[in-house]
Scaffold this motif. Structure first.
Motif, PDB file in Angstrom:
ATOM      1  N   THR A   3       0.871  -1.183   0.000  1.00 46.76           N
ATOM      2  CA  THR A   3       0.000   0.000   0.000  1.00 46.76           C
ATOM      3  C   THR A   3       0.900   1.222   0.000  1.00 46.76           C
ATOM      4  OG1 THR A   3      -1.091  -1.277   1.717  1.00 46.76           O
ATOM      5  CG2 THR A   3      -2.151   0.774   1.080  1.00 46.76           C
ATOM      6  N   LEU A   4       0.942   1.925  -1.134  1.00 43.66           N
ATOM      7  CA  LEU A   4       1.858   3.064  -1.220  1.00 43.66           C
ATOM      8  C   LEU A   4       1.232   4.345  -0.686  1.00 43.66           C
ATOM      9  CD1 LEU A   4       3.449   2.198  -4.649  1.00 43.66           C
ATOM     10  CD2 LEU A   4       4.504   2.041  -2.406  1.00 43.66           C
ATOM     11  N   LYS A   5      -0.098   4.353  -0.630  1.00 43.28           N
ATOM     12  CA  LYS A   5      -0.770   5.531  -0.088  1.00 43.28           C
ATOM     13  C   LYS A   5      -0.491   5.605   1.412  1.00 43.28           C
ATOM     14  CE  LYS A   5      -5.352   7.166   0.201  1.00 43.28           C
ATOM     15  NZ  LYS A   5      -6.580   6.437   0.396  1.00 43.28           N
ATOM     16  N   LYS A   6      -0.046   6.747   1.862  1.00 37.44           N
ATOM     17  CA  LYS A   6       0.244   6.875   3.289  1.00 37.44           C
ATOM     18  C   LYS A   6      -1.064   7.043   4.036  1.00 37.44           C
ATOM     19  CE  LYS A   6       4.977   8.176   3.061  1.00 37.44           C
ATOM     20  NZ  LYS A   6       5.118   8.597   1.652  1.00 37.44           N
ATOM     21  N   GLN A   7      -1.340   6.091   4.889  1.00 34.78           N
ATOM     22  CA  GLN A   7      -2.589   6.135   5.649  1.00 34.78           C
ATOM     23  C   GLN A   7      -2.359   5.450   6.970  1.00 34.78           C
ATOM     24  OE1 GLN A   7      -4.927   3.931   2.810  1.00 34.78           O
ATOM     25  NE2 GLN A   7      -4.306   1.967   3.656  1.00 34.78           N
ATOM     26  N   SER A   8      -3.228   5.708   7.906  1.00 36.47           N
ATOM     27  CA  SER A   8      -3.058   5.053   9.189  1.00 36.47           C
ATOM     28  C   SER A   8      -3.479   3.592   9.076  1.00 36.47           C
ATOM     29  CB  SER A   8      -3.895   5.743  10.263  1.00 36.47           C
ATOM     30  OG  SER A   8      -3.825   4.952  11.444  1.00 36.47           O
ATOM     31  N   LYS A   9      -2.614   2.717   9.537  1.00 33.84           N
ATOM     32  CA  LYS A   9      -2.926   1.283   9.554  1.00 33.84           C
ATOM     33  C   LYS A   9      -3.147   0.802  10.979  1.00 33.84           C
ATOM     34  CE  LYS A   9      -0.140   0.834   5.456  1.00 33.84           C
ATOM     35  NZ  LYS A   9       1.260   0.744   5.020  1.00 33.84           N
ATOM     36  N   VAL A  10      -3.289   1.754  11.877  1.00 35.99           N
ATOM     37  CA  VAL A  10      -3.459   1.382  13.278  1.00 35.99           C
ATOM     38  C   VAL A  10      -4.837   0.753  13.467  1.00 35.99           C
ATOM     39  CG1 VAL A  10      -3.603   2.253  15.646  1.00 35.99           C
ATOM     40  CG2 VAL A  10      -1.910   3.191  14.064  1.00 35.99           C
ATOM     41  N   MET A  11      -4.862  -0.399  14.086  1.00 32.71           N
ATOM     42  CA  MET A  11      -6.136  -1.072  14.373  1.00 32.71           C
ATOM     43  C   MET A  11      -5.956  -2.012  15.555  1.00 32.71           C
ATOM     44  SD  MET A  11      -6.322  -3.629  11.059  1.00 32.71           S
ATOM     45  CE  MET A  11      -5.713  -2.452   9.865  1.00 32.71           C
ATOM     46  N   SER A  12      -7.068  -2.548  16.021  1.00 32.94           N
ATOM     47  CA  SER A  12      -6.994  -3.488  17.143  1.00 32.94           C
ATOM     48  C   SER A  12      -6.528  -4.851  16.619  1.00 32.94           C
ATOM     49  CB  SER A  12      -8.368  -3.638  17.788  1.00 32.94           C
ATOM     50  OG  SER A  12      -9.253  -4.244  16.857  1.00 32.94           O
ATOM     51  N   ALA A  13      -6.070  -5.695  17.533  1.00 28.08           N
ATOM     52  CA  ALA A  13      -5.664  -7.052  17.147  1.00 28.08           C
ATOM     53  C   ALA A  13      -6.865  -7.780  16.548  1.00 28.08           C
ATOM     54  CB  ALA A  13      -5.126  -7.803  18.357  1.00 28.08           C
ATOM     55  N   ARG A  14      -8.041  -7.532  17.133  1.00 25.96           N
ATOM     56  CA  ARG A  14      -9.237  -8.220  16.638  1.00 25.96           C
ATOM     57  C   ARG A  14      -9.484  -7.886  15.165  1.00 25.96           C
ATOM     58  NH1 ARG A  14     -14.666  -7.136  19.750  1.00 25.96           N
ATOM     59  NH2 ARG A  14     -13.569  -8.398  21.288  1.00 25.96           N
ATOM     60  N   GLU A  15      -9.430  -6.602  14.846  1.00 30.03           N
ATOM     61  CA  GLU A  15      -9.678  -6.195  13.469  1.00 30.03           C
ATOM     62  C   GLU A  15      -8.588  -6.721  12.531  1.00 30.03           C
ATOM     63  OE1 GLU A  15      -9.949  -1.958  12.818  1.00 30.03           O
ATOM     64  OE2 GLU A  15     -10.288  -2.230  10.664  1.00 30.03           O
ATOM     65  N   ALA A  16      -7.330  -6.662  12.986  1.00 32.25           N
ATOM     66  CA  ALA A  16      -6.219  -7.120  12.129  1.00 32.25           C
ATOM     67  C   ALA A  16      -6.382  -8.589  11.786  1.00 32.25           C
ATOM     68  CB  ALA A  16      -4.886  -6.870  12.832  1.00 32.25           C
ATOM     69  N   VAL A  17      -6.725  -9.400  12.786  1.00 29.30           N
ATOM     70  CA  VAL A  17      -6.874 -10.841  12.538  1.00 29.30           C
ATOM     71  C   VAL A  17      -8.116 -11.107  11.679  1.00 29.30           C
ATOM     72  CG1 VAL A  17      -7.302 -13.086  13.647  1.00 29.30           C
ATOM     73  CG2 VAL A  17      -5.554 -11.548  14.565  1.00 29.30           C
ATOM     74  N   GLU A  18      -9.203 -10.402  11.978  1.00 29.11           N
ATOM     75  CA  GLU A  18     -10.413 -10.564  11.161  1.00 29.11           C
ATOM     76  C   GLU A  18     -10.129 -10.295   9.687  1.00 29.11           C
ATOM     77  OE1 GLU A  18     -13.940  -9.374  14.343  1.00 29.11           O
ATOM     78  OE2 GLU A  18     -13.319  -7.903  12.839  1.00 29.11           O
ATOM     79  N   ARG A  19      -9.367  -9.225   9.435  1.00 30.29           N
ATOM     80  CA  ARG A  19      -9.161  -8.820   8.044  1.00 30.29           C
ATOM     81  C   ARG A  19      -8.072  -9.609   7.335  1.00 30.29           C
ATOM     82  NH1 ARG A  19      -8.703  -2.391   7.930  1.00 30.29           N
ATOM     83  NH2 ARG A  19      -7.921  -2.885   5.848  1.00 30.29           N
ATOM     84  N   PHE A  20      -7.026 -10.012   8.064  1.00 26.90           N
ATOM     85  CA  PHE A  20      -5.843 -10.508   7.351  1.00 26.90           C
ATOM     86  C   PHE A  20      -5.485 -11.965   7.597  1.00 26.90           C
ATOM     87  CE2 PHE A  20      -5.095  -5.837   7.789  1.00 26.90           C
ATOM     88  CZ  PHE A  20      -5.262  -5.535   6.444  1.00 26.90           C
ATOM     89  N   VAL A  21      -6.106 -12.629   8.555  1.00 34.32           N
ATOM     90  CA  VAL A  21      -5.786 -14.043   8.793  1.00 34.32           C
ATOM     91  C   VAL A  21      -7.029 -14.883   8.511  1.00 34.32           C
ATOM     92  CG1 VAL A  21      -4.873 -15.752  10.419  1.00 34.32           C
ATOM     93  CG2 VAL A  21      -4.183 -13.353  10.640  1.00 34.32           C
ATOM     94  N   HIS A  22      -6.904 -15.810   7.556  1.00 38.85           N
ATOM     95  CA  HIS A  22      -8.051 -16.630   7.158  1.00 38.85           C
ATOM     96  C   HIS A  22      -7.769 -18.104   7.409  1.00 38.85           C
ATOM     97  CE1 HIS A  22      -8.868 -12.835   5.348  1.00 38.85           C
ATOM     98  NE2 HIS A  22      -7.940 -12.981   4.418  1.00 38.85           N
ATOM     99  N   ASP A  23      -8.825 -18.888   7.541  1.00 39.05           N
ATOM    100  CA  ASP A  23      -8.665 -20.346   7.673  1.00 39.05           C
ATOM    101  C   ASP A  23      -7.814 -20.860   6.503  1.00 39.05           C
ATOM    102  OD1 ASP A  23     -10.286 -20.249   9.857  1.00 39.05           O
ATOM    103  OD2 ASP A  23     -12.045 -21.140   8.875  1.00 39.05           O
ATOM    104  N   GLY A  24      -6.918 -21.776   6.813  1.00 37.42           N
ATOM    105  CA  GLY A  24      -6.099 -22.379   5.756  1.00 37.42           C
ATOM    106  C   GLY A  24      -4.886 -21.575   5.337  1.00 37.42           C
ATOM    107  N   ASP A  25      -4.694 -20.395   5.915  1.00 37.75           N
ATOM    108  CA  ASP A  25      -3.540 -19.567   5.531  1.00 37.75           C
ATOM    109  C   ASP A  25      -2.214 -20.215   5.927  1.00 37.75           C
ATOM    110  OD1 ASP A  25      -4.867 -17.522   4.310  1.00 37.75           O
ATOM    111  OD2 ASP A  25      -4.682 -16.084   5.965  1.00 37.75           O
ATOM    112  N   LEU A  26      -1.193 -19.892   5.133  1.00 37.08           N
ATOM    113  CA  LEU A  26       0.191 -20.218   5.498  1.00 37.08           C
ATOM    114  C   LEU A  26       0.728 -19.022   6.276  1.00 37.08           C
ATOM    115  CD1 LEU A  26       3.031 -21.420   5.421  1.00 37.08           C
ATOM    116  CD2 LEU A  26       3.126 -20.945   2.985  1.00 37.08           C
ATOM    117  N   ILE A  27       1.011 -19.236   7.551  1.00 38.22           N
ATOM    118  CA  ILE A  27       1.437 -18.099   8.381  1.00 38.22           C
ATOM    119  C   ILE A  27       2.833 -18.340   8.956  1.00 38.22           C
ATOM    120  CG2 ILE A  27      -0.975 -17.684   9.037  1.00 38.22           C
ATOM    121  CD1 ILE A  27      -0.231 -18.558  11.882  1.00 38.22           C
TER     122      ILE A  27
END
Lengths: 329, 251
Positions: A3-27
């Protein structure tokens, strides 16, 4: 995601996991055995009951073992699974999962895993290293080729022997290890700004390569700092802002593992966990108490208690808590 | 001073075999104590480093993992695994490195198992895994191995071959710097025959005799060359007890 646009990426752990970690992911997790495990992020993955995760790490300890114990993991690629002196025979849940045939697993060495992340970060399909081709690390595959073919997240081969193209004598055989490009990297760092620039202040282990190899990156941090503060001394920063998807401010986010310069590991809690994790029953109690029984990391820390956290705080010169009782009593 | 324990004897036997001006690649546990003791007692110019990226650690307190924050404080450089393994592999520095390793099983040729007991796919007992030991054994100029002297650990055939020792000495000669040099146990020390590359008993600790050691090894052992290990000095024991591991975290 870049994401090259400068924006705030600050969020809660809950939101971060909801948005970016999915079942079956390679982590993949940053840190090393008893230091800088992304515990707060790991707890949130467990709270949200992610399943069938494929975990690829070098030497991982607390977060890794807990995630396996919580039943979130189905495939492991690993060099060392344990918390050193706090679980001398290996992480209890890691052991149980393998002894009980509950996970698919593959053994590599630390340097092999490191090169796999580096290859992923560089965008090359493999990197070579010196090594004996006679060891079982090379000869025995935990996951056979026919299963690998069915899993697009696994390379067709565990590894391969390659000939040094610059040495025609035929004596220059090397081991080639396949690149890893995880879906998500979970990292606990010392400082980050809202846009995603990251500064590690202790050993970096393989965190930098893991971040650069991964498609999505969640960074929890001890301190959220102003971008100008980090940009005044850019050579101290390791990760450019556009590689990070979520910034989660989370003091004591690595507890009970250590964060150099901020706090020590919590010997009593590490020992407590190793005891509780020895059986499914007691592990369940641990999970109910510390993870399902708390809404977020702040509530988790209030269970640990301010007195304990204060005892763990690092002396600014030492980077750890000198004289801390580490017998775990 | 109370009588020396077998573990203390083991640490000090290892420490005296670390040379001044060697770069010591340390694993977790007893190898760190040995390296700290050597540096304090007779090898002030030895350099302790860890695969995690801490190079020339001062170690004011005993670390409980190679990832312990205690490895960082006062080090010359704090970096990561890529750089650290480069020091092992680099042709300038690699030849100075002695790797100090431990394992669950050892065979007569110094090959090691740190992965599992029983079938690899459904083991009876699973261990943490090789970590960086297998890499270090290939890259370092010299390898020292710590083992508890038990029949189930000294075996003719490993359950899993994690880390190369002297197996097929001609194999991939160009790829190796060094090979296992000495195995240190709580009963005595072992070295490898120059021709056969098999392990033989080099020294036995006071209170042990070569025959009793032979009975604690699960393969045929040459004991004809064994000599008694000279006792460590009170001064070195004092360093160990009062300065290196006063909380008895490992000893």
């Amino acid at each position: 995601m870049v994401t090259l646009k400068k924006q705030s990426k600050v969020m809660s752990a809950r939101e971060a996991v909801e948005r970016f970690v999915h079942d079956g992911d390679l982590i993949t997790f940053g840190g090393f055995t008893i230091t800088r495990n992304p515990m707060g992020l790991c707890h949130e993955i467990i709270r949200q009951k992610r399943k069938d995760l494929h975990v690829a790490v070098h030497s991982q300890g607390q977060a890794f073992d807990l995630l396996i114990g919580a039943g979130c993991v189905s495939v492991l690629e690993v060099a060392y699974g344990g918390t050193a002196r706090f679980s001398p025979g290996g992480g209890p849940c890691f052991r149980r999962a393998i002894e009980g045939g509950q996970v698919q697993f593959e053994d590599y060495t630390n340097f092999q895993m490191t090169l796999r992340f580096l290859a992923g970060a560089m965008g090359v399909p493999f990197l070579p290293l010196r090594g004996s081709t006679e060891t079982d690390v090379v000869r025995k595959w935990g996951i056979p080729p026919e299963i690998r073919k069915q899993n697009p997240k696994l390379p067709e081969k565990k590894l391969a022997t390659v000939i040094n193209p610059f040495d025609t004598s035929g004596e220059g055989n090397l081991i080639a290890v396949p690149a890893l490009q995880p879906d998500v990297a979970l990292i606990h760092a010392h400082q980050a700004d809202s846009e995603g620039t990251v500064r590690f202040k202790g050993l970096t282990f393989t965190d930098v390569e893991q971040i650069k190899a991964s498609k999505r990156v969640i960074v929890s941090c001890e301190e959220l700092v102003d971008p100008e503060t980090l940009r005044r001394d850019p050579v101290q920063n390791q990760i450019p802002f556009f590689m990070v998807d979520a910034v989660v401010p989370m003091p004591f986010g690595a507890h009970p593992t250590a964060c150099y310069g901020y706090y020590d590991y919590d010997p009593a809690h590490m020992k407590h966990y190793a005891e509780m994790a020895k059986s499914e029953e007691t592990l369940k109690t641990y999970l109910e108490t510390y993870i399902f029984g708390t809404r977020d990391h702040e509530e988790y820390l209030s269970l640990i208690g301010e007195d304990t956290l204060n005892r763990l705080r690092a002396d600014p010169d030492a980077g750890y808590a000198p004289g801390l009782d580490r017998s775990g009593e | 001073m109370s009588e020396i324990t077998p573990r203390e004897r083991m640490v000090l036997a290892a420490a005296r075999r670390i040379r001044d001006e060697e770069i010591v690649f340390c694993g977790t546990g007893i190898s760190m104590i040995a390296a700290m003791a050597a540096k304090r007692i007779h090898a002030p110019n030895s350099v302790i480093f860890f695969e995690t990226g801490a190079i020339d650690s001062r170690l004011m307190e005993l670390p409980l993992s190679v990832g312990d924050p205690r490895v960082v404080t006062g080090a010359s450089v704090g970096t990561g695994l890529v750089d650290s393994f480069a020091i092992l592999q680099n042709s300038q520095t690699g030849s100075h490195v002695v790797a100090v390793l431990g394992a669950a099983q050892i065979d007569p040729y110094g090959n090691l198992n740190s992965t599992c007991i029983g079938d690899y796919w459904r083991p009876k007992v699973r261990f943490p895994g090789s970590g960086g030991a297998s890499d270090a054994a290939v890259f370092a100029a010299r390898v020292m191995i710590f083992m508890r002297l038990e029949k189930r650990r000294f075996v003719e055939r490993l359950d899993y071959f994690s880390t190369p020792g002297w197996k097929s000495p001609k194999d991939e000669a160009a790829m190796y710097h060094g090979r296992p040099d000495v195995v240190i146990t709580d009963g005595g020390t072992f070295m490898f025959d120059n021709d056969s590359r098999r392990m033989y008993l080099a020294t036995y600790f006071p209170g042990n005799d070569p025959r009793s050691i032979e009975r604690r090894v699960g393969f045929e052992l040459d004991i004809s060359r064994a000599e008694e290990e000279p006792p460590p000095s009170d001064e070195s024991l004092n360093h160990l007890r009062n300065h290196i591991d006063p909380q008895h975290l490992i000893l």
